[in-house]
Design an enzyme around this catalytic site. Structure first.
Site, PDB file in Angstrom:
ATOM      1  N   CYS A 104      47.830  45.955  46.280  1.00 13.88           N
ATOM      2  CA  CYS A 104      48.802  44.675  46.223  1.00 13.88           C
ATOM      3  C   CYS A 104      50.159  45.242  46.028  1.00 13.88           C
ATOM      4  O   CYS A 104      50.989  44.624  46.406  1.00 13.88           O
ATOM      5  CB  CYS A 104      48.448  43.391  45.606  1.00 13.88           C
ATOM      6  SG  CYS A 104      48.357  43.490  43.883  1.00 13.88           S
ATOM      7  N   CYS A 161      45.887  42.579  48.779  1.00 14.45           N
ATOM      8  CA  CYS A 161      45.210  43.430  48.354  1.00 14.45           C
ATOM      9  C   CYS A 161      44.467  44.246  49.137  1.00 14.45           C
ATOM     10  O   CYS A 161      43.881  45.154  48.804  1.00 14.45           O
ATOM     11  CB  CYS A 161      44.114  42.611  47.251  1.00 14.45           C
ATOM     12  SG  CYS A 161      44.869  41.566  46.073  1.00 14.45           S
ATOM     13  N   LYS A 202      37.031  37.883  38.609  1.00 18.33           N
ATOM     14  CA  LYS A 202      38.527  37.607  38.785  1.00 18.33           C
ATOM     15  C   LYS A 202      38.807  36.436  39.631  1.00 18.33           C
ATOM     16  O   LYS A 202      38.641  36.308  40.507  1.00 18.33           O
ATOM     17  CB  LYS A 202      39.235  38.728  39.163  1.00 18.33           C
ATOM     18  CG  LYS A 202      40.689  38.637  39.486  1.00 18.33           C
ATOM     19  CD  LYS A 202      41.307  39.756  39.689  1.00 18.33           C
ATOM     20  CE  LYS A 202      43.010  39.791  39.977  1.00 18.33           C
ATOM     21  NZ  LYS A 202      43.513  41.043  40.490  1.00 18.33           N
ATOM     22  N   ARG A 243      53.199  39.167  38.844  1.00 21.74           N
ATOM     23  CA  ARG A 243      53.538  39.402  39.895  1.00 21.74           C
ATOM     24  C   ARG A 243      55.190  39.757  40.322  1.00 21.74           C
ATOM     25  O   ARG A 243      55.546  40.309  41.333  1.00 21.74           O
ATOM     26  CB  ARG A 243      53.291  38.229  40.913  1.00 21.74           C
ATOM     27  CG  ARG A 243      51.653  38.388  41.182  1.00 21.74           C
ATOM     28  CD  ARG A 243      50.988  37.329  42.359  1.00 21.74           C
ATOM     29  NE  ARG A 243      49.735  37.260  42.106  1.00 21.74           N
ATOM     30  CZ  ARG A 243      48.795  36.256  42.599  1.00 21.74           C
ATOM     31  NH1 ARG A 243      49.332  35.326  43.280  1.00 21.74           N
ATOM     32  NH2 ARG A 243      47.678  36.404  42.192  1.00 21.74           N
ATOM     33  N   GLU A 291      28.667  37.725  40.836  1.00 25.52           N
ATOM     34  CA  GLU A 291      29.653  38.538  40.913  1.00 25.52           C
ATOM     35  C   GLU A 291      29.499  39.739  39.986  1.00 25.52           C
ATOM     36  O   GLU A 291      29.205  41.184  40.388  1.00 25.52           O
ATOM     37  CB  GLU A 291      31.070  38.183  40.653  1.00 25.52           C
ATOM     38  CG  GLU A 291      31.622  37.485  41.877  1.00 25.52           C
ATOM     39  CD  GLU A 291      32.042  38.495  43.131  1.00 25.52           C
ATOM     40  OE1 GLU A 291      31.950  39.589  43.013  1.00 25.52           O
ATOM     41  OE2 GLU A 291      32.558  37.868  44.010  1.00 25.52           O
ATOM     42  N   LYS A 348      38.633  37.689  33.954  1.00 26.61           N
ATOM     43  CA  LYS A 348      39.904  37.703  33.967  1.00 26.61           C
ATOM     44  C   LYS A 348      40.463  36.354  34.637  1.00 26.61           C
ATOM     45  O   LYS A 348      39.928  36.137  35.791  1.00 26.61           O
ATOM     46  CB  LYS A 348      40.749  38.701  34.604  1.00 26.61           C
ATOM     47  CG  LYS A 348      42.002  38.914  34.950  1.00 26.61           C
ATOM     48  CD  LYS A 348      42.577  39.832  35.778  1.00 26.61           C
ATOM     49  CE  LYS A 348      43.841  39.639  36.277  1.00 26.61           C
ATOM     50  NZ  LYS A 348      44.213  40.677  37.307  1.00 26.61           N
ATOM     51  N   SER A 379      49.214  37.949  32.081  1.00 24.79           N
ATOM     52  CA  SER A 379      50.601  37.911  32.017  1.00 24.79           C
ATOM     53  C   SER A 379      51.225  36.424  31.749  1.00 24.79           C
ATOM     54  O   SER A 379      51.829  36.109  30.647  1.00 24.79           O
ATOM     55  CB  SER A 379      51.369  38.402  33.286  1.00 24.79           C
ATOM     56  OG  SER A 379      50.894  37.348  34.531  1.00 24.79           O
ATOM     57  N   TYR A 415      48.922  42.372  26.613  1.00 20.44           N
ATOM     58  CA  TYR A 415      50.328  42.762  26.419  1.00 20.44           C
ATOM     59  C   TYR A 415      50.611  42.724  24.953  1.00 20.44           C
ATOM     60  O   TYR A 415      51.923  43.065  24.661  1.00 20.44           O
ATOM     61  CB  TYR A 415      51.399  41.974  27.445  1.00 20.44           C
ATOM     62  CG  TYR A 415      51.086  41.995  28.789  1.00 20.44           C
ATOM     63  CD1 TYR A 415      51.365  43.113  29.840  1.00 20.44           C
ATOM     64  CD2 TYR A 415      50.033  40.891  29.432  1.00 20.44           C
ATOM     65  CE1 TYR A 415      50.791  43.094  30.972  1.00 20.44           C
ATOM     66  CE2 TYR A 415      49.848  41.054  30.563  1.00 20.44           C
ATOM     67  CZ  TYR A 415      50.219  42.149  31.489  1.00 20.44           C
ATOM     68  OH  TYR A 415      49.679  42.369  32.874  1.00 20.44           O
TER      69      TYR A 415
HETATM   70  C1  PBG Z   1      46.002  43.377  41.165  1.00 22.99           C
HETATM   71  C2  PBG Z   1      46.335  42.420  39.798  1.00 22.99           C
HETATM   72  C3  PBG Z   1      46.802  41.608  39.187  1.00 22.99           C
HETATM   73  C4  PBG Z   1      46.749  41.297  37.915  1.00 22.99           C
HETATM   74  C5  PBG Z   1      45.887  42.709  37.643  1.00 22.99           C
HETATM   75  N1  PBG Z   1      45.597  43.425  38.744  1.00 22.99           N
HETATM   76  C6  PBG Z   1      47.568  40.501  40.004  1.00 22.99           C
HETATM   77  C7  PBG Z   1      47.004  39.456  41.096  1.00 22.99           C
HETATM   78  O1  PBG Z   1      45.759  39.742  41.199  1.00 22.99           O
HETATM   79  O2  PBG Z   1      47.888  38.874  41.636  1.00 22.99           O
HETATM   80  C8  PBG Z   1      47.103  40.355  37.223  1.00 22.99           C
HETATM   81  C9  PBG Z   1      47.390  40.903  35.673  1.00 22.99           C
HETATM   82  C10 PBG Z   1      48.221  39.713  34.873  1.00 22.99           C
HETATM   83  O3  PBG Z   1      48.656  38.692  35.075  1.00 22.99           O
HETATM   84  O4  PBG Z   1      48.494  40.065  33.708  1.00 22.99           O
HETATM   85  N2  PBG Z   1      46.749  44.645  41.233  1.00 22.99           N
END
Ligand code: PBG
Length: 325
Positions: A122, A130, A195, A205, A233, A248, A274, A313
Site C-alpha cells: 500500500c 494493498c 488485522k 496513513r 486467521e 492489530k 497510530s 510508537y
Molecule cells: C499496511 C500497514 C498499515 C499499518 C501497518 N501496516 C496501514 C493499513 O493497513 O492501512 C498501520 C499501523 C498503524 O496504524 O500504526 N502497510
C-alpha cells in the site's frame, strides 16, 4: 471467610510490596519501534497526525535506531515512503528500495538491533491499495508473487524478520516458499495474522502517505465484530509457516489477544497502532491526561492480555521510563 481476615489492601501498602506481587512485567525488551523512512538526507519531518513522530531519511533512521538500541529496545519495524509509486508497487521489491537501503544501513549502524520489515504494497502503489487491481478489485493471487518478492528482497538486504501486513489469503505460504527457495530458510515470519479494518490506522496513513485513493480495506482486513474469525486467521497463518502472530490494533482488541494467547503456543505480538498513539499524545498535549502513566498503563494492559511483544510508537519513551523506575 472474608473481611476482616481478608484485606487485599495489605499487599498494596507500599511499592516494595506491590512490586513483589506484580503479575505482569513490562520491559524495554518487549517493545519494537516503528520507523517511517523517506528519501533524502538529514530529513526529520514532523508527522502532523502523530505529534512526536517523524518521517526520517535513512541517516536519521540510523540515528534513531542507535538510540533505541542504547535504550534496550530490541528491534525496529520499517515502513517505507518511496520516491515514486506505481500500479505494481515496484518500490516495494526494488533491491535499491527505501526499506532495503534503510535495512542495510541500520544493520551496519546498529548491529545489535533486530530489523523487522513490513511487507505490504500500500505504501508503494499509486492507488494506495494493498494489492494489484484487476477490474477495480484487489486481486489476491497476483498480489502474492509481489509480496513474496518484497519479502525476499528485504531479507536479502538483511532484515532479521519479515512482517506481512497485507491480509491477502495465502501470503504467509507464498512468502515462506519464496524465502526458502532463495536460501533464506532461517528468516522468520511475523504475520499480522488478525488485522482488523480499523479507523485507528488513520494517522499512519498520513505518515506513510498510503491511504487508498478510493474504497477501503474491508475486502481483506477483518470485521471488528469478529473474534472467532481471528482464531481461524491465526490458525491458517501458523499452518502456512508464521513464526510469530500479531493482533492489530491492540487496546480495542485485548480480548482477541487473550483468545489467541490461550489457543496457540506461538509467540503473540500486538500492534499498538497510530490512532492509539495519537489519542493519547493529543489528550496529553492538551493537559487532559498524564502521558507517562497512561502510556505505561496501556502497554502493561496489552502485556497482561497475553502479548509477548508490542509494536509501539512509545517504545523509546517507555524504555526510558522503565529504566528510570
Ligand atoms: C499496511 C500497514 C498499515 C499499518 C501497518 N501496516 C496501514 C493499513 O493497513 O492501512 C498501520 C499501523 C498503524 O496504524 O500504526 N502497510
Amino acid at each position: 471467610m472474608g473481611f476482616p481476615i481478608k484485606r487485599p489492601r495489605r499487599l498494596r501498602t507500599n511499592e516494595r510490596l506491590r512490586a513483589l506481587v506484580r503479575e505482569t512485567e513490562l520491559s524495554p525488551g518487549d517493545l519494537i519501534e516503528p520507523l517511517f523512512v523517506c528519501p533524502g538526507a538529514k530529513v526529520r519531518q514532523v508527522i502532523a497526525s502523530m505529534p512526536g513522530q517523524f518521517n526520517l531519511s535513512v541517516d536519521e533512521a540510523v540515528a534513531e535506531a542507535q538510540e533505541a538500541q542504547a535504550l534496550g529496545v530490541p528491534g525496529v519495524i520499517l515502513f517505507g515512503i518511496p520516491p515514486k509509486k506505481d500500479a505494481r508497487a515496484s518500490g516495494a521489491y526494488d533491491p535499491e528500495g527505501i526499506v532495503q537501503e534503510a535495512t542495510r544501513a541500520i544493520r551496519k549502524g546498529a548491529p545489535d538491533l533486530l530489523v523487522v520489515t513490513d511487507v505490504c504494497l500500500c505504501e508503494y502503489t499509486d492507488h494506495g491499495h494493498c494489492g494489484v487491481l484487476e477490474g477495480g478489485e484487489i486481486a489476491n493471487d497476483p498480489t502474492l508473487d509481489l509480496l513474496a518478492r518484497t519479502a525476499v528482497s528485504q531479507a536479502r538486504a538483511g532484515a532479521d524478520i519479515v512482517a506481512p501486513s497485507d491480509m491477502m489469503d495465502g501470503r504467509v505460504a507464498a512468502i515462506r516458499r519464496a524465502l526458502d527457495e532463495a536460501g533464506l530458510a532461517g528468516t522468520p515470519i511475523l504475520s499480522y495474522a488478525a488485522k482488523y479494518a480499523s479507523a485507528f490506522y488513520g494517522p499512519f496513513r498520513e505518515a506513510a502517505k498510503s491511504a487508498p485513493k478510493s474504497g477501503d480495506r474491508k475486502s481483506h482486513q477483518m470485521d471488528p465484530a469478529n473474534a472467532r474469525e481471528a482464531l481461524r486467521e491465526v490458525a491458517l497463518d501458523i499452518e502456512e509457516g508464521a513464526d510469530i502472530v500479531m493482533v492489530k490494533p491492540a487496546l480495542p482488541y485485548l480480548d482477541v489477544i487473550w483468545r489467541v494467547r490461550e489457543a496457540f503456543n506461538v509467540p503473540v505480538a500486538a500492534y499498538h497502532v497510530s490512532g492509539e498513539y495519537t489519542m493519547l499524545a493529543v489528550a496529553a498535549e492538551r493537559g487532559f491526561i498524564d502521558r507517562e502513566r497512561a502510556l505505561l498503563e496501556s502497554l502493561v494492559a496489552i502485556r497482561r492480555a497475553g502479548a509477548d511483544l508490542i509494536v509501539t510508537y512509545f517504545a523509546k519513551e517507555a524504555a526510558r521510563l522503565l529504566r528510570r523506575s
